[in-house]
Design a protein around this motif. Structure first.
Motif, PDB file in Angstrom:
ATOM      1  N   ALA A 135      -4.685  17.803 -10.874  1.00  0.00           N
ATOM      2  CA  ALA A 135      -5.245  16.639 -10.278  1.00  0.00           C
ATOM      3  C   ALA A 135      -5.062  16.299  -8.919  1.00  0.00           C
ATOM      4  O   ALA A 135      -4.204  16.623  -8.300  1.00  0.00           O
ATOM      5  N   MET A 136      -6.359  15.749  -8.550  1.00  0.00           N
ATOM      6  CA  MET A 136      -6.424  15.559  -7.090  1.00  0.00           C
ATOM      7  C   MET A 136      -6.555  13.793  -6.660  1.00  0.00           C
ATOM      8  O   MET A 136      -6.880  13.052  -7.780  1.00  0.00           O
ATOM      9  N   GLY A 137      -5.984  13.400  -5.675  1.00  0.00           N
ATOM     10  CA  GLY A 137      -6.251  11.877  -5.517  1.00  0.00           C
ATOM     11  C   GLY A 137      -6.603  11.430  -4.276  1.00  0.00           C
ATOM     12  O   GLY A 137      -6.639  12.608  -3.030  1.00  0.00           O
ATOM     13  N   TRP A 138      -7.190  10.419  -4.037  1.00  0.00           N
ATOM     14  CA  TRP A 138      -7.669   9.848  -2.389  1.00  0.00           C
ATOM     15  C   TRP A 138      -6.301   8.650  -2.396  1.00  0.00           C
ATOM     16  O   TRP A 138      -6.288   7.842  -3.160  1.00  0.00           O
ATOM     17  N   TYR A 139      -5.568   8.745  -1.169  1.00  0.00           N
ATOM     18  CA  TYR A 139      -4.803   7.763  -0.987  1.00  0.00           C
ATOM     19  C   TYR A 139      -5.067   7.012   0.316  1.00  0.00           C
ATOM     20  O   TYR A 139      -5.803   7.654   1.179  1.00  0.00           O
ATOM     21  N   ARG A 140      -4.887   5.756   0.539  1.00  0.00           N
ATOM     22  CA  ARG A 140      -5.093   5.094   1.530  1.00  0.00           C
ATOM     23  C   ARG A 140      -3.671   4.411   2.246  1.00  0.00           C
ATOM     24  O   ARG A 140      -2.643   3.830   1.488  1.00  0.00           O
ATOM     25  N   GLN A 141      -3.637   4.454   3.601  1.00  0.00           N
ATOM     26  CA  GLN A 141      -2.589   3.879   4.048  1.00  0.00           C
ATOM     27  C   GLN A 141      -3.249   2.990   5.133  1.00  0.00           C
ATOM     28  O   GLN A 141      -3.786   3.197   6.206  1.00  0.00           O
ATOM     29  N   ALA A 142      -2.880   1.485   4.924  1.00  0.00           N
ATOM     30  CA  ALA A 142      -3.463   0.548   5.876  1.00  0.00           C
ATOM     31  C   ALA A 142      -2.141   0.491   6.924  1.00  0.00           C
ATOM     32  O   ALA A 142      -0.966   0.756   6.523  1.00  0.00           O
ATOM     33  N   GLY A 148       0.884  -0.580   8.911  1.00  0.00           N
ATOM     34  CA  GLY A 148       2.073  -1.484   8.477  1.00  0.00           C
ATOM     35  C   GLY A 148       2.123  -1.581   6.859  1.00  0.00           C
ATOM     36  O   GLY A 148       3.212  -2.065   6.359  1.00  0.00           O
ATOM     37  N   LYS A 149       1.622  -0.571   5.962  1.00  0.00           N
ATOM     38  CA  LYS A 149       1.693  -0.647   4.474  1.00  0.00           C
ATOM     39  C   LYS A 149       2.123   0.850   4.198  1.00  0.00           C
ATOM     40  O   LYS A 149       1.764   1.653   4.886  1.00  0.00           O
ATOM     41  N   GLN A 150       2.587   0.596   2.923  1.00  0.00           N
ATOM     42  CA  GLN A 150       2.699   2.034   2.243  1.00  0.00           C
ATOM     43  C   GLN A 150       1.374   2.792   1.849  1.00  0.00           C
ATOM     44  O   GLN A 150       0.481   2.113   1.385  1.00  0.00           O
ATOM     45  N   ARG A 151       1.491   3.907   1.929  1.00  0.00           N
ATOM     46  CA  ARG A 151       0.428   4.738   1.208  1.00  0.00           C
ATOM     47  C   ARG A 151       0.157   4.422  -0.375  1.00  0.00           C
ATOM     48  O   ARG A 151       1.248   4.342  -0.913  1.00  0.00           O
ATOM     49  N   GLU A 152      -1.038   4.321  -0.585  1.00  0.00           N
ATOM     50  CA  GLU A 152      -1.333   3.865  -2.148  1.00  0.00           C
ATOM     51  C   GLU A 152      -2.316   4.895  -2.600  1.00  0.00           C
ATOM     52  O   GLU A 152      -3.182   5.145  -1.732  1.00  0.00           O
ATOM     53  N   LEU A 153      -2.215   5.106  -4.071  1.00  0.00           N
ATOM     54  CA  LEU A 153      -3.139   5.855  -4.470  1.00  0.00           C
ATOM     55  C   LEU A 153      -4.554   4.863  -4.969  1.00  0.00           C
ATOM     56  O   LEU A 153      -4.215   3.833  -5.652  1.00  0.00           O
TER      57      LEU A 153
END
Length: 114
Positions: free
Chosen positions: A33-40, A42-47
């Motif tokens: 499985a592959m995912g795209w993650y986002r990190q704003a 000052g925030k933690q990386r999220e799926l």
């Protein structure tokens, strides 16, 4: 060789669209499985989106109905189509397998202006 190369980010106005791509090495991509993650900032990386090797998808509630993840198993590439973008979508976007490895690519910056 382990490799993840994200591309397609940029600056867009709210309501606009962007299309991201991630080229992965075959050892990472196949059967995973592959995912795209986002990190704003000052925030933690999220799926934000996930796709299985068979094409089943899952999305974070914050992007559901606006983002579409897809994959091309012949090209070892995963995509993220992002529509109706909001300022809160701003961040660095990464791809990785799910569950993630310690290795991460450089990511691609997405900035959504209001």
């Amino acid at each position: 060789q382990v490799q993840l190369v994200e591309s397609g980010g940029g600056l867009v106005q709210a309501g606009g669209s962007l299309s991201l791509s991630c080229a992965a090495s075959r050892s990472i991509f196949r059967r995973n499985a592959m995912g795209w993650y986002r990190q704003a900032l000052g925030k933690q990386r999220e799926l934000v989106a996930r796709i299985t090797s068979g094409g089943n998808t899952n999305y974070a509630d914050s992007v559901k109905g606006r983002f579409t993840i897809s994959r091309d198993n012949t090209k070892n590439t995963v995509y993220l189509q992002m529509n109706s973008l909001k300022p809160e979508d701003t961040g660095v976007y990464y791809c990785n397998r799910d569950p993630t490895m310690d290795y991460w690519g450089q990511g691609t910056q997405v900035t959504v202006s209001s």
